[in-house]
Enzyme design. Structure first.
Site, PDB file in Angstrom:
ATOM      1  N   HIS A  25      25.331  17.728 -21.094  1.00 53.74           N
ATOM      2  CA  HIS A  25      23.709  17.381 -21.435  1.00 53.74           C
ATOM      3  C   HIS A  25      22.947  18.345 -21.036  1.00 53.74           C
ATOM      4  O   HIS A  25      23.627  19.403 -20.261  1.00 53.74           O
ATOM      5  CB  HIS A  25      23.331  16.062 -20.232  1.00 53.74           C
ATOM      6  CG  HIS A  25      23.153  15.739 -19.018  1.00 53.74           C
ATOM      7  ND1 HIS A  25      22.377  16.986 -18.251  1.00 53.74           N
ATOM      8  CD2 HIS A  25      24.571  15.803 -18.437  1.00 53.74           C
ATOM      9  CE1 HIS A  25      23.336  16.413 -16.845  1.00 53.74           C
ATOM     10  NE2 HIS A  25      24.160  15.775 -16.453  1.00 53.74           N
ATOM     11  N   ASP A  71       0.643  -1.594  -0.410  1.00 57.60           N
ATOM     12  CA  ASP A  71      -0.189  -0.335   0.063  1.00 57.60           C
ATOM     13  C   ASP A  71       1.034   1.120  -0.062  1.00 57.60           C
ATOM     14  O   ASP A  71       0.192   2.353   0.127  1.00 57.60           O
ATOM     15  CB  ASP A  71      -0.821   0.006   1.393  1.00 57.60           C
ATOM     16  CG  ASP A  71      -1.883  -0.925   1.362  1.00 57.60           C
ATOM     17  OD1 ASP A  71      -2.039  -1.431  -0.002  1.00 57.60           O
ATOM     18  OD2 ASP A  71      -2.375  -1.624   1.825  1.00 57.60           O
ATOM     19  N   HIS A  88      33.000   9.867 -20.602  1.00 65.52           N
ATOM     20  CA  HIS A  88      31.445  10.234 -20.691  1.00 65.52           C
ATOM     21  C   HIS A  88      31.479  11.340 -21.672  1.00 65.52           C
ATOM     22  O   HIS A  88      33.154  12.110 -21.468  1.00 65.52           O
ATOM     23  CB  HIS A  88      30.925  10.195 -19.762  1.00 65.52           C
ATOM     24  CG  HIS A  88      31.674  11.010 -18.601  1.00 65.52           C
ATOM     25  ND1 HIS A  88      31.232  12.680 -17.886  1.00 65.52           N
ATOM     26  CD2 HIS A  88      32.087  10.561 -17.098  1.00 65.52           C
ATOM     27  CE1 HIS A  88      31.991  12.628 -17.634  1.00 65.52           C
ATOM     28  NE2 HIS A  88      32.550  11.820 -16.780  1.00 65.52           N
ATOM     29  N   GLU A  97      30.937  19.192 -17.050  1.00 65.48           N
ATOM     30  CA  GLU A  97      31.039  17.837 -16.011  1.00 65.48           C
ATOM     31  C   GLU A  97      32.273  16.863 -17.174  1.00 65.48           C
ATOM     32  O   GLU A  97      32.222  15.423 -16.968  1.00 65.48           O
ATOM     33  CB  GLU A  97      30.575  17.215 -15.789  1.00 65.48           C
ATOM     34  CG  GLU A  97      29.019  17.039 -16.935  1.00 65.48           C
ATOM     35  CD  GLU A  97      28.414  15.844 -16.190  1.00 65.48           C
ATOM     36  OE1 GLU A  97      28.780  14.392 -15.669  1.00 65.48           O
ATOM     37  OE2 GLU A  97      26.743  16.433 -16.564  1.00 65.48           O
TER      38      GLU A  97
HETATM   39  N1  GLY Z   1      24.175  13.265 -11.874  1.00 71.19           N
HETATM   40  C1  GLY Z   1      24.203  12.989 -13.509  1.00 71.19           C
HETATM   41  C2  GLY Z   1      24.496  13.382 -14.386  1.00 71.19           C
HETATM   42  O1  GLY Z   1      26.088  14.033 -14.237  1.00 71.19           O
HETATM   43  O2  GLY Z   1      24.594  13.535 -16.044  1.00 71.19           O
HETATM   44 MN    MN Z   2      25.038  16.127 -15.234  1.00 72.97          MN
HETATM   45 MN    MN Z   3      25.776  14.739 -12.253  1.00 71.88          MN
END
Ligand code: GLY
Ligand code: MN
Ligand code: MN
Length: 432
Positions: free
Chosen positions: A348, A34, A344, A378
């Site tokens: 984004h 629930d 990476h 980043e």
């Molecule tokens: N916190 C997700 C990213 O940095 O893409």
């Molecule tokens: Mn990010």
């Molecule tokens: Mn991030």
């Protein structure tokens, strides 16, 4: 004066010409038995309505004489005692500036009439099997009236292709919320830095972040926080957050709050004991140089790819200088040899969703940055232990992530700058 939600519905209507948009909000999700997950509205629906209740659908009739209609839960004394306030159609219509509003229970009768004689339905296609089935049911109900002279829409288009482009360029109201969300998150990172110490657990630091997010009025974390000490920082999506913090290790925190439907997304990396070691400093400075170069490249008219290229160039050269990559800069870049340590991309889109909507390429080309776009910057460097890597660099994982608004003239506005990232500023804060 029109609200931002009315403006957006009007823009959608103009874009659709004589079509009709039908967009549901998110369903409620059960966690177990629930217990429900906290409710989070659908980003597209909320972008067009500002309305936060579940079981709602917005309809926008296209063209210059556009009309907006809301379907929402009817008032219900007993349910309101158990679950809380519902606006009900009448109040929602006035408060959220709709031309009409009906109880959601009436949608099966009313929607087939609304789509009569419209040429195209714009709706999220293929997102939820339940929604696809409902939409087909309404369409078929309208089709069944052909002999009465009713024409059913011939086209079904994914409404997200219009809304994604609209959402990519943030309006002033959105930028204002995003600046506030970023500030709360930056302050939370400062709290985390001052709370960290050898012997504490990662989850204790996560608790500081979540406490600060809530205390400052944010509704949710925008994504599950990453609080990664030592070698955990080399796991890109580490979210267990259950390891003790060791003296001499770095702590990587990727955490941001969601405020009024908008995400922030910050990463800071700092020493658990407040003082960077020599090898940590070397890697940290390299990532910081790459990040600053990427910030510099984040400017109106530049390609989306420019910040990534700027960051990878600095990182690749640094890795060559440290003997972690080998050969010429061109070769390391072309063959992506740096990707052993930096796997990476540099950012984004950021908005209602942490990985926000919007194409990155148009007509096969990286798109150019425009005022009002919001993105993360980043770069990182993650060095796992391996026999061919000098031991002093083992298990060092660094990422530095800021949120940027592309300016009108040139450059960008970093809205997360309250969180320190220069070594001297971090060490000063942590020594206080
Ligand atoms: N916190 C997700 C990213 O940095 O893409
Ligand atoms: Mn990010
Ligand atoms: Mn991030």
């Amino acid at each position: 004066m029109k609200t931002q939600f009315e403006r957006r519905r009007h823009e959608l209507a103009i874009n659709m010409k004589s079509g009709i948009a039908v967009i549901p909000t998110a369903g409620e999700a059960i966690r177990n038995k629930d217990a429900h997950y906290p409710y989070r509205f659908d980003s597209y629906f909320h972008y067009l309505t500002g309305f936060s209740e579940p079981e709602s659908v917005v309809v926008v009739i296209g063209g210059k004489e556009s009309r907006s209609i809301l379907f929402c839960r009817a008032k219900h004394e007993e349910r309101e005692i158990w679950d809380g306030f519902r606006h009900g159609p009448e109040e929602a219509k006035t408060q959220f500036h709709f031309d009409d509003a009906f109880a959601i229970d009436e949608i099966d009768t009313i929607l087939p009439q609304l789509i009569e004689n419209k040429n195209t339905i714009f709706t999220p296609v293929g997102v939820s099997p339940d929604w696809d089935k409902k939409m087909m049911g309404w369409l078929n109900k309208t089709r069944s009236r052909a002999r009465e002279g009713v024409n059913a829409p011939a086209g079904l288009i994914d409404v997200r292709q219009i809304l994604d482009e609209m959402r990519l360029i943030k309006d002033p109201e959105e930028l204002d919320i995003m600046r506030r969300a970023a500030k709360i998150s930056a302050e939370a990172h400062i709290h985390a830095m001052t709370a960290a110490a050898p012997g504490k657990y990662e989850y204790e630091i996560e608790a500081e972040l979540l406490y600060h997010f809530k205390k400052r009025g944010s509704q949710f974390p925008a994504y599950t926080s990453i609080v990664a000490g030592g070698k955990n920082a080399c796991v890109l999506h580490y979210i267990e957050n259950n390891t003790v913090l060791n003296d001499g290790d770095l702590l990587l925190i990727d955490a941001g709050c969601e405020l009024d439907g908008y995400a922030s997304d910050i990463t800071r990396t700092f020493p658990v004991n407040g003082k960077f070691s020599g090898p940590q400093k070397v890697i940290y400075e390299l990532v910081l140089d790459a990040q600053l170069a990427a910030v510099e490249a984040t400017s109106c008219g530049n390609s989306w790819q420019a910040p990534h290229d700027a960051a990878t160039k600095i990182l690749a050269q640094g890795l060559i200088d440290l003997n972690l990559c080998h050969g010429s800069l061109d070769k390391v870049l072309e063959q992506r040899e740096y990707s052993r340590y930096y796997m990476h991309r540099t950012g984004h889109w950021l908005g209602r969703d942490v990985h926000d909507v919007g194409n990155y390429k148009t007509d096969g080309q990286w798109r150019s940055l425009q005022p009002g776009m919001v993105m993360t910057i980043e770069p990182g460097c993650y060095i796992r232990s391996a026999p061919d890597i000098p031991e002093q660099f083992w298990n060092i994982g660094v990422r530095i992530e800021d949120d940027a608004i592309v300016n009108h003239d040139s450059g960008c506005e970093i809205i997360t700058s309250a969180a320190p990232k220069a070594i001297k500023d971090i060490e000063l804060l942590m020594s206080a």
